[in-house]
Motif scaffolding. Structure first.
Motif, PDB file in Angstrom:
ATOM      1  N   ASN A   1      41.886  18.542  49.988  1.00 22.24           N
ATOM      2  CA  ASN A   1      40.769  19.031  49.197  1.00 22.24           C
ATOM      3  C   ASN A   1      40.004  20.138  49.908  1.00 22.24           C
ATOM      4  O   ASN A   1      39.660  21.162  49.295  1.00 22.24           O
ATOM      5  N   VAL A   2      39.726  19.945  51.178  1.00 24.47           N
ATOM      6  CA  VAL A   2      38.977  20.952  51.935  1.00 24.47           C
ATOM      7  C   VAL A   2      39.761  22.254  51.999  1.00 24.47           C
ATOM      8  O   VAL A   2      39.207  23.351  51.810  1.00 24.47           O
ATOM      9  N   THR A   3      41.051  22.160  52.258  1.00 19.83           N
ATOM     10  CA  THR A   3      41.883  23.364  52.347  1.00 19.83           C
ATOM     11  C   THR A   3      41.985  24.069  51.002  1.00 19.83           C
ATOM     12  O   THR A   3      41.900  25.299  50.915  1.00 19.83           O
ATOM     13  N   GLU A   4      42.147  23.296  49.933  1.00 18.52           N
ATOM     14  CA  GLU A   4      42.214  23.880  48.588  1.00 18.52           C
ATOM     15  C   GLU A   4      40.909  24.586  48.233  1.00 18.52           C
ATOM     16  O   GLU A   4      40.916  25.673  47.633  1.00 18.52           O
ATOM     17  N   ALA A   5      39.789  23.977  48.609  1.00 15.67           N
ATOM     18  CA  ALA A   5      38.486  24.594  48.338  1.00 15.67           C
ATOM     19  C   ALA A   5      38.349  25.906  49.093  1.00 15.67           C
ATOM     20  O   ALA A   5      37.812  26.890  48.564  1.00 15.67           O
ATOM     21  N   TRP A   6      38.820  25.945  50.323  1.00 18.23           N
ATOM     22  CA  TRP A   6      38.753  27.184  51.114  1.00 18.23           C
ATOM     23  C   TRP A   6      39.590  28.286  50.475  1.00 18.23           C
ATOM     24  O   TRP A   6      39.189  29.450  50.437  1.00 18.23           O
ATOM     25  N   LEU A   7      40.753  27.935  49.958  1.00 18.91           N
ATOM     26  CA  LEU A   7      41.632  28.938  49.348  1.00 18.91           C
ATOM     27  C   LEU A   7      41.046  29.492  48.052  1.00 18.91           C
ATOM     28  O   LEU A   7      41.232  30.673  47.740  1.00 18.91           O
ATOM     29  N   ALA A   8      40.342  28.647  47.289  1.00 16.45           N
ATOM     30  CA  ALA A   8      39.919  29.039  45.943  1.00 16.45           C
ATOM     31  C   ALA A   8      38.476  29.497  45.848  1.00 16.45           C
ATOM     32  O   ALA A   8      38.103  30.133  44.861  1.00 16.45           O
ATOM     33  N   TYR A   9      37.635  29.198  46.849  1.00 16.02           N
ATOM     34  CA  TYR A   9      36.209  29.492  46.672  1.00 16.02           C
ATOM     35  C   TYR A   9      35.896  30.982  46.516  1.00 16.02           C
ATOM     36  O   TYR A   9      34.948  31.322  45.792  1.00 16.02           O
ATOM     37  N   PRO A  10      36.638  31.928  47.143  1.00 16.88           N
ATOM     38  CA  PRO A  10      36.293  33.338  46.917  1.00 16.88           C
ATOM     39  C   PRO A  10      36.365  33.732  45.443  1.00 16.88           C
ATOM     40  O   PRO A  10      35.480  34.426  44.930  1.00 16.88           O
ATOM     41  N   PHE A  11      37.412  33.288  44.755  1.00 17.25           N
ATOM     42  CA  PHE A  11      37.547  33.594  43.327  1.00 17.25           C
ATOM     43  C   PHE A  11      36.404  32.987  42.537  1.00 17.25           C
ATOM     44  O   PHE A  11      35.787  33.648  41.680  1.00 17.25           O
ATOM     45  N   MET A  12      36.088  31.727  42.823  1.00 14.57           N
ATOM     46  CA  MET A  12      35.006  31.061  42.104  1.00 14.57           C
ATOM     47  C   MET A  12      33.654  31.722  42.389  1.00 14.57           C
ATOM     48  O   MET A  12      32.826  31.863  41.485  1.00 14.57           O
ATOM     49  N   VAL A  13      33.440  32.146  43.630  1.00 13.06           N
ATOM     50  CA  VAL A  13      32.175  32.791  43.979  1.00 13.06           C
ATOM     51  C   VAL A  13      32.036  34.123  43.258  1.00 13.06           C
ATOM     52  O   VAL A  13      30.951  34.473  42.757  1.00 13.06           O
ATOM     53  N   ILE A  14      33.101  34.904  43.185  1.00  8.81           N
ATOM     54  CA  ILE A  14      33.058  36.199  42.496  1.00  8.81           C
ATOM     55  C   ILE A  14      32.647  36.008  41.035  1.00  8.81           C
ATOM     56  O   ILE A  14      31.772  36.718  40.511  1.00  8.81           O
ATOM     57  N   ILE A  15      33.278  35.042  40.352  1.00  3.65           N
ATOM     58  CA  ILE A  15      32.945  34.778  38.947  1.00  3.65           C
ATOM     59  C   ILE A  15      31.499  34.307  38.816  1.00  3.65           C
ATOM     60  O   ILE A  15      30.754  34.765  37.936  1.00  3.65           O
ATOM     61  N   THR A  16      31.078  33.407  39.693  1.00  2.00           N
ATOM     62  CA  THR A  16      29.731  32.849  39.604  1.00  2.00           C
ATOM     63  C   THR A  16      28.668  33.895  39.907  1.00  2.00           C
ATOM     64  O   THR A  16      27.632  33.954  39.231  1.00  2.00           O
ATOM     65  N   VAL A  17      28.906  34.732  40.911  1.00  2.00           N
ATOM     66  CA  VAL A  17      27.946  35.789  41.248  1.00  2.00           C
ATOM     67  C   VAL A  17      27.803  36.759  40.074  1.00  2.00           C
ATOM     68  O   VAL A  17      26.688  37.167  39.709  1.00  2.00           O
ATOM     69  N   SER A  18      28.919  37.133  39.468  1.00  2.00           N
ATOM     70  CA  SER A  18      28.867  38.035  38.314  1.00  2.00           C
ATOM     71  C   SER A  18      28.069  37.415  37.174  1.00  2.00           C
ATOM     72  O   SER A  18      27.286  38.098  36.504  1.00  2.00           O
ATOM     73  N   ALA A  19      28.271  36.112  36.960  1.00  3.56           N
ATOM     74  CA  ALA A  19      27.536  35.430  35.890  1.00  3.56           C
ATOM     75  C   ALA A  19      26.043  35.351  36.213  1.00  3.56           C
ATOM     76  O   ALA A  19      25.191  35.553  35.337  1.00  3.56           O
ATOM     77  N   LEU A  20      25.702  35.076  37.468  1.00  3.63           N
ATOM     78  CA  LEU A  20      24.292  34.982  37.864  1.00  3.63           C
ATOM     79  C   LEU A  20      23.570  36.324  37.708  1.00  3.63           C
ATOM     80  O   LEU A  20      22.393  36.364  37.347  1.00  3.63           O
ATOM     81  N   GLN A  21      24.292  37.404  37.965  1.00  2.00           N
ATOM     82  CA  GLN A  21      23.666  38.718  37.849  1.00  2.00           C
ATOM     83  C   GLN A  21      23.383  39.097  36.404  1.00  2.00           C
ATOM     84  O   GLN A  21      22.575  40.000  36.152  1.00  2.00           O
ATOM     85  N   ASP A  22      24.046  38.425  35.463  1.00  2.00           N
ATOM     86  CA  ASP A  22      23.820  38.710  34.048  1.00  2.00           C
ATOM     87  C   ASP A  22      22.720  37.852  33.428  1.00  2.00           C
ATOM     88  O   ASP A  22      22.392  38.018  32.252  1.00  2.00           O
ATOM     89  N   VAL A  23      22.170  36.909  34.202  1.00  2.00           N
ATOM     90  CA  VAL A  23      21.076  36.089  33.669  1.00  2.00           C
ATOM     91  C   VAL A  23      19.818  36.946  33.592  1.00  2.00           C
ATOM     92  O   VAL A  23      19.376  37.516  34.596  1.00  2.00           O
ATOM     93  N   PRO A  24      19.199  37.071  32.415  1.00  2.00           N
ATOM     94  CA  PRO A  24      18.006  37.918  32.274  1.00  2.00           C
ATOM     95  C   PRO A  24      16.873  37.457  33.197  1.00  2.00           C
ATOM     96  O   PRO A  24      16.485  36.289  33.183  1.00  2.00           O
ATOM     97  N   GLU A  25      16.353  38.381  33.980  1.00  2.00           N
ATOM     98  CA  GLU A  25      15.270  38.046  34.900  1.00  2.00           C
ATOM     99  C   GLU A  25      13.999  37.677  34.140  1.00  2.00           C
ATOM    100  O   GLU A  25      13.164  36.901  34.645  1.00  2.00           O
ATOM    101  N   GLU A  26      13.854  38.189  32.911  1.00  2.00           N
ATOM    102  CA  GLU A  26      12.667  37.895  32.128  1.00  2.00           C
ATOM    103  C   GLU A  26      12.536  36.400  31.826  1.00  2.00           C
ATOM    104  O   GLU A  26      11.422  35.869  31.739  1.00  2.00           O
ATOM    105  N   LEU A  27      13.686  35.728  31.686  1.00  2.00           N
ATOM    106  CA  LEU A  27      13.644  34.296  31.413  1.00  2.00           C
ATOM    107  C   LEU A  27      13.060  33.528  32.594  1.00  2.00           C
ATOM    108  O   LEU A  27      12.256  32.606  32.434  1.00  2.00           O
ATOM    109  N   HIS A  28      13.476  33.925  33.804  1.00  2.00           N
ATOM    110  CA  HIS A  28      12.934  33.264  34.993  1.00  2.00           C
ATOM    111  C   HIS A  28      11.440  33.561  35.153  1.00  2.00           C
ATOM    112  O   HIS A  28      10.655  32.671  35.510  1.00  2.00           O
ATOM    113  N   GLU A  29      11.062  34.801  34.889  1.00  2.00           N
ATOM    114  CA  GLU A  29       9.648  35.163  35.028  1.00  2.00           C
ATOM    115  C   GLU A  29       8.789  34.387  34.040  1.00  2.00           C
ATOM    116  O   GLU A  29       7.699  33.898  34.387  1.00  2.00           O
TER     117      GLU A  29
END
Length: 320
Positions: A187-215
């Motif tokens: 599990n640990v090794t699989e997570a290490w292999l796959a986390y870059p892809f998951m992080v890229i998708i998640t970061v892109s999604a987080l950047q699209d969250v409207p800041e006005e909603l948080h404010e």
């Protein structure tokens, strides 16, 4: 006028061909390549699964035609499927595989979401450098990375994990000799292999969250956890779900990690479904049985992906 348009006009000028026919002819080369490299192997594998194919009979005869017609292998109908589905080792592999998918995907989502929140936070400096470091593992060959992690989880005293345990006063662990300790290492090794892809998708999604909603939520007195639960998660749900489905399929087909670590051991206890099929086909030279295992795995992973796409409504709007 583009080259494609001119080609379509020339084809349309041929008698008895409509513009729809012309469009079909333009995609035929692509369909041929797809069939040659994707569809044909699956069909051939399906054919082998209905025979008693093994090295002695599958390659009997001379020429490509003999191989394509399965040599001297005999048609046995559903015998291979019956043998596989009544084999206790198959159900062990099947259960361990789905458990591995569930645990590894959960670990990957949790770790990737935590990392993505850090590298998108306004409180963190040098975020560009951090993002570059995060995707660095994607540039390394998987076999190299897996071999390094095998050394980290070595059962010997000099293994990195055992050295860390010893440093904190704990006793060393024979990581790859125990069923569940080896499973944790997978599990640990699989997570290490796959986390870059998951992080890229998640970061892109987080950047699209409207800041006005948080404010607006901050003005209403919402804390971090409330904003995360009611704004961040609903906004990134679909991209993260899409990435999770893809990485689930990759986990289901995982071969290198268990094979390099301990060949699915100890005593075949952690033999994932692809390793099980490989062993049956190549170690025991039962090609027909191995093909049946592959087809069963293909059906299950296809049904899993279709169900998740449908239930997650990821295909909404594609026909618009």
């Amino acid at each position: 006028m583009s080259t494609v348009s001119r080609a379509a006009d020339r084809i349309e000028s041929v008698p008895f061909l409509t513009r729809d026919d012309a469009s079909l002819l333009l995609v035929l080369p692509g369909l041929f390549v797809f069939s040659a490299f994707m569809l044909f192997p699956v069909i051939y594998l399906l054919g082998i699964s209905f025979t008693n194919a093994e090295p002695a009979n599958l390659f009997a005869g001379e020429g490509v035609v003999a191989v394509l017609t399965f040599g001297d292998a005999l048609f046995v109908g559903l015998e291979n499927y019956a043998d596989v589905l009544t084999d206790g080792q198959f159900w062990n592999s099947f259960g361990v595989t789905w458990l591995f998918v569930a645990t590894s995907v959960t670990l990957k989502i949790g770790a990737s979401l935590a990392i993505a929140l850090v590298v998108t936070s306004d409180l963190v400096r040098g975020k560009r450098v951090l993002r570059s470091l995060i995707i660095f593992p994607m540039g390394l060959p998987p076999i190299f990375t897996i071999t390094v992690w095998r050394g980290i989880f070595s059962s010997a005293e000099f293994g990195l994990m055992n050295q860390l345990l010893t440093a904190f006063g704990a006793s060393s662990v024979a990581w790859l000799s125990g069923r569940w300790t080896a499973f944790v290492a997978y599990n640990v090794t699989e997570a290490w292999l796959a986390y870059p892809f998951m992080v890229i998708i998640t970061v892109s999604a987080l950047q699209d969250v409207p800041e006005e909603l948080h404010e607006a939520a901050v003005v209403d007195g919402a804390g971090f956890l409330a904003r995360f639960a009611h704004i961040t998660l609903p906004s990134i749900k679909r991209p993260v779900l899409f990435a999770s489905i893809l990485t689930s399929a990759a986990s289901f087909q995982q071969f290198l990690i268990p094979f390099v670590f301990n060949q699915g051991g100890p005593a075949r206890a952690n033999e994932l479904i692809v390793v099980y099929g490989y062993r049956e086909a190549l170690s025991f030279q039962q090609y027909g049985r191995g093909a049946a295992i592959s087809i069963i795995a293909l059906v299950f992973i296809g049904a899993f992906m279709w169900l998740n796409v449908k239930k997650g409504k990821l295909a909404d709007g594609v026909n618009d």
